[in-house]
Design a protein around this motif. Sequence first.
Motif, mmCIF file in Angstrom:
data_model
loop_
_atom_site.group_PDB
_atom_site.id
_atom_site.type_symbol
_atom_site.label_atom_id
_atom_site.label_comp_id
_atom_site.label_asym_id
_atom_site.label_seq_id
_atom_site.Cartn_x
_atom_site.Cartn_y
_atom_site.Cartn_z
ATOM 1 N N LEU A 68 7.815 -7.681 4.154
ATOM 2 C CA LEU A 68 8.973 -7.201 3.388
ATOM 3 C C LEU A 68 8.579 -6.220 2.298
ATOM 4 O O LEU A 68 9.456 -5.616 1.667
ATOM 5 N N TYR A 69 7.283 -6.031 2.077
ATOM 6 C CA TYR A 69 6.838 -4.924 1.241
ATOM 7 C C TYR A 69 7.196 -3.611 1.922
ATOM 8 O O TYR A 69 7.249 -2.556 1.304
ATOM 9 N N ASP A 70 7.459 -3.714 3.233
ATOM 10 C CA ASP A 70 8.079 -2.653 4.025
ATOM 11 C C ASP A 70 7.211 -1.415 4.164
ATOM 12 O O ASP A 70 7.655 -0.297 3.901
ATOM 13 N N ARG A 71 5.986 -1.633 4.616
ATOM 14 C CA ARG A 71 5.110 -0.529 4.961
ATOM 15 C C ARG A 71 4.828 -0.571 6.452
ATOM 16 O O ARG A 71 4.774 -1.631 7.062
ATOM 17 N N ASP A 72 4.630 0.603 7.041
ATOM 18 C CA ASP A 72 4.442 0.679 8.490
ATOM 19 C C ASP A 72 3.112 0.094 8.940
ATOM 20 O O ASP A 72 2.965 -0.342 10.082
ATOM 21 N N VAL A 73 2.128 0.114 8.047
ATOM 22 C CA VAL A 73 0.777 -0.353 8.379
ATOM 23 C C VAL A 73 0.487 -1.630 7.603
ATOM 24 O O VAL A 73 0.688 -1.691 6.385
ATOM 25 N N ILE A 74 0.009 -2.663 8.313
ATOM 26 C CA ILE A 74 -0.312 -3.946 7.705
ATOM 27 C C ILE A 74 -1.798 -4.231 7.915
ATOM 28 O O ILE A 74 -2.302 -4.193 9.040
ATOM 29 N N LEU A 75 -2.505 -4.513 6.818
ATOM 30 C CA LEU A 75 -3.901 -4.936 6.881
ATOM 31 C C LEU A 75 -3.955 -6.448 6.696
ATOM 32 O O LEU A 75 -3.436 -6.973 5.710
ATOM 33 N N LEU A 76 -4.579 -7.138 7.629
ATOM 34 C CA LEU A 76 -4.683 -8.595 7.565
ATOM 35 C C LEU A 76 -6.163 -8.973 7.621
ATOM 36 O O LEU A 76 -6.824 -8.774 8.641
ATOM 37 N N ASP A 77 -6.687 -9.500 6.511
ATOM 38 C CA ASP A 77 -8.108 -9.816 6.395
ATOM 39 C C ASP A 77 -8.312 -11.318 6.559
ATOM 40 O O ASP A 77 -8.156 -12.096 5.623
ATOM 41 N N GLU A 78 -8.609 -11.732 7.782
ATOM 42 C CA GLU A 78 -8.824 -13.138 8.139
ATOM 43 C C GLU A 78 -7.711 -14.052 7.618
ATOM 44 O O GLU A 78 -7.997 -15.059 6.946
ATOM 45 N N LYS B 239 -4.978 5.907 -3.368
ATOM 46 C CA LYS B 239 -3.554 5.700 -3.623
ATOM 47 C C LYS B 239 -3.133 4.336 -3.074
ATOM 48 O O LYS B 239 -3.295 4.064 -1.885
ATOM 49 N N THR B 240 -2.606 3.499 -3.928
ATOM 50 C CA THR B 240 -2.136 2.196 -3.498
ATOM 51 C C THR B 240 -0.669 2.274 -3.072
ATOM 52 O O THR B 240 0.023 3.252 -3.347
ATOM 53 N N GLY B 241 -0.214 1.217 -2.373
ATOM 54 C CA GLY B 241 1.203 1.129 -2.020
ATOM 55 C C GLY B 241 1.574 1.736 -0.686
ATOM 56 O O GLY B 241 2.737 1.689 -0.286
ATOM 57 N N HIS B 242 0.585 2.288 0.036
ATOM 58 C CA HIS B 242 0.897 2.916 1.325
ATOM 59 C C HIS B 242 0.772 1.948 2.492
ATOM 60 O O HIS B 242 1.236 2.247 3.601
ATOM 61 N N VAL B 243 0.121 0.809 2.279
ATOM 62 C CA VAL B 243 -0.039 -0.197 3.336
ATOM 63 C C VAL B 243 0.263 -1.566 2.757
ATOM 64 O O VAL B 243 0.149 -1.789 1.557
ATOM 65 N N GLY B 244 0.667 -2.499 3.629
ATOM 66 C CA GLY B 244 0.738 -3.900 3.251
ATOM 67 C C GLY B 244 -0.628 -4.522 3.453
ATOM 68 O O GLY B 244 -1.340 -4.169 4.398
ATOM 69 N N TYR B 245 -1.019 -5.445 2.583
ATOM 70 C CA TYR B 245 -2.374 -5.987 2.611
ATOM 71 C C TYR B 245 -2.311 -7.474 2.323
ATOM 72 O O TYR B 245 -1.793 -7.895 1.296
ATOM 73 N N MET B 246 -2.850 -8.285 3.251
ATOM 74 C CA MET B 246 -2.869 -9.731 3.070
ATOM 75 C C MET B 246 -4.278 -10.254 3.291
ATOM 76 O O MET B 246 -4.928 -9.942 4.283
ATOM 77 N N LEU B 247 -4.737 -11.084 2.351
ATOM 78 C CA LEU B 247 -6.064 -11.679 2.410
ATOM 79 C C LEU B 247 -6.014 -13.071 3.030
ATOM 80 O O LEU B 247 -4.940 -13.595 3.345
ATOM 81 N N GLN B 248 -7.200 -13.685 3.199
ATOM 82 C CA GLN B 248 -7.257 -15.039 3.753
ATOM 83 C C GLN B 248 -6.526 -16.024 2.848
ATOM 84 O O GLN B 248 -5.798 -16.897 3.325
ATOM 85 N N GLY C 129 -6.577 1.731 -0.872
ATOM 86 C CA GLY C 129 -6.628 2.516 -2.102
ATOM 87 C C GLY C 129 -7.206 1.774 -3.277
ATOM 88 O O GLY C 129 -7.120 2.242 -4.412
ATOM 89 N N LEU C 130 -7.830 0.623 -3.031
ATOM 90 C CA LEU C 130 -8.375 -0.199 -4.117
ATOM 91 C C LEU C 130 -9.796 0.203 -4.492
ATOM 92 O O LEU C 130 -10.239 -0.031 -5.615
ATOM 93 N N VAL C 131 -10.517 0.797 -3.526
ATOM 94 C CA VAL C 131 -11.900 1.227 -3.734
ATOM 95 C C VAL C 131 -12.035 2.656 -3.202
ATOM 96 O O VAL C 131 -11.611 2.923 -2.079
ATOM 97 N N PRO C 132 -12.627 3.570 -3.972
ATOM 98 C CA PRO C 132 -12.797 4.934 -3.467
ATOM 99 C C PRO C 132 -13.965 5.005 -2.493
ATOM 100 O O PRO C 132 -15.003 4.352 -2.714
ATOM 101 N N PRO C 133 -13.864 5.770 -1.422
ATOM 102 C CA PRO C 133 -15.003 5.933 -0.520
ATOM 103 C C PRO C 133 -16.043 6.855 -1.140
ATOM 104 O O PRO C 133 -15.730 7.672 -2.007
ATOM 105 N N SER C 134 -17.279 6.730 -0.701
ATOM 106 C CA SER C 134 -18.319 7.660 -1.139
ATOM 107 C C SER C 134 -18.189 8.985 -0.407
ATOM 108 O O SER C 134 -18.483 10.052 -0.973
ATOM 109 N N THR C 135 -17.784 8.924 0.848
ATOM 110 C CA THR C 135 -17.483 10.128 1.616
ATOM 111 C C THR C 135 -16.261 9.858 2.470
ATOM 112 O O THR C 135 -15.898 8.700 2.722
#
Length: 267
Positions: free
Chosen positions: A155-165, A79-88, A60-66
């Motif tokens: 512990l942000y407690d979201r069902d979906v976790i994004l892990l970027d490298e 919309k932010t807050g629906h997934v956990g997100y961790m960067l390198q 939810g940080l960047v809107p898609p073009s389509t």
Amino acid sequence: MEHAGRHKIEIDGVSKIFRKNGKDVTALQETSLGIERGRFVSIIGPSGCGKSTLFNIIAGLVPPSTGRVLADGANIVGKTGHVGYMLQKDMLLPWRTILDNIVLGMEIRGVPRRQAVERALPLMERYGLKGFDRHYPKELSGGMRQRAALLRTLLYDRDVILLDEPFGALDAQTRITMQNWLLQLWADFGKTVLFVTHDIDEAIYLSDDIYVFTARPGRIKTKVTVNMERPRKQEDLTSPAFMELKNHLLKLLAVEQRTAQDEEKIS
């Protein structure tokens, strides 16, 4: 989309075009994929193929073009807050202790501090951070900081976790330790994980499915299912099935790397 009802996350016709120096630059071509609940899915591809752009759209940080992003059937575009997100980078706050960093996500969600600490401390003990609660990030190794960052994300407690490298900056020995640690976390928590990596061995070792992206502008080239038993063991890294799949993925990526290099020459 196939089996839409089973998908925890759906990416439906998502693309992204940026405006740069007065020109439209396509970072991500229309992309569709569905991820079933509890799956560990990796994305690999050449640098600049839109993997991180896709993650930013899902988060939810960047809107898609389509296109749309659906979580349990609900549109979460923008919309932010629906997934956990961790960067390198672990992104730990240097002025907060490790415990205070780990409970940060819960605090943001409004969980009372005492309750957050009561939940965090047993997990710190279980997952190798016992005794480090009052330490500061600068006092920990890279691997230990990544453990803390991953626990904070969980512990942000979201069902979906994004892990970027998340392990990209670690040495080889620490990296395999962290991969096994992540697999234990994944098995214990039952999260749906979407994982970006440049490391083919890592993608195979961790994943149920691997999506190979083309060179920029990125799109899905193919999906490969990893038919290896779980739990995974380090011996699997040298098994015939592992090596066969690795060679297949290397050939797929080699074509895209050449395409990326040709595009650079033209531009």
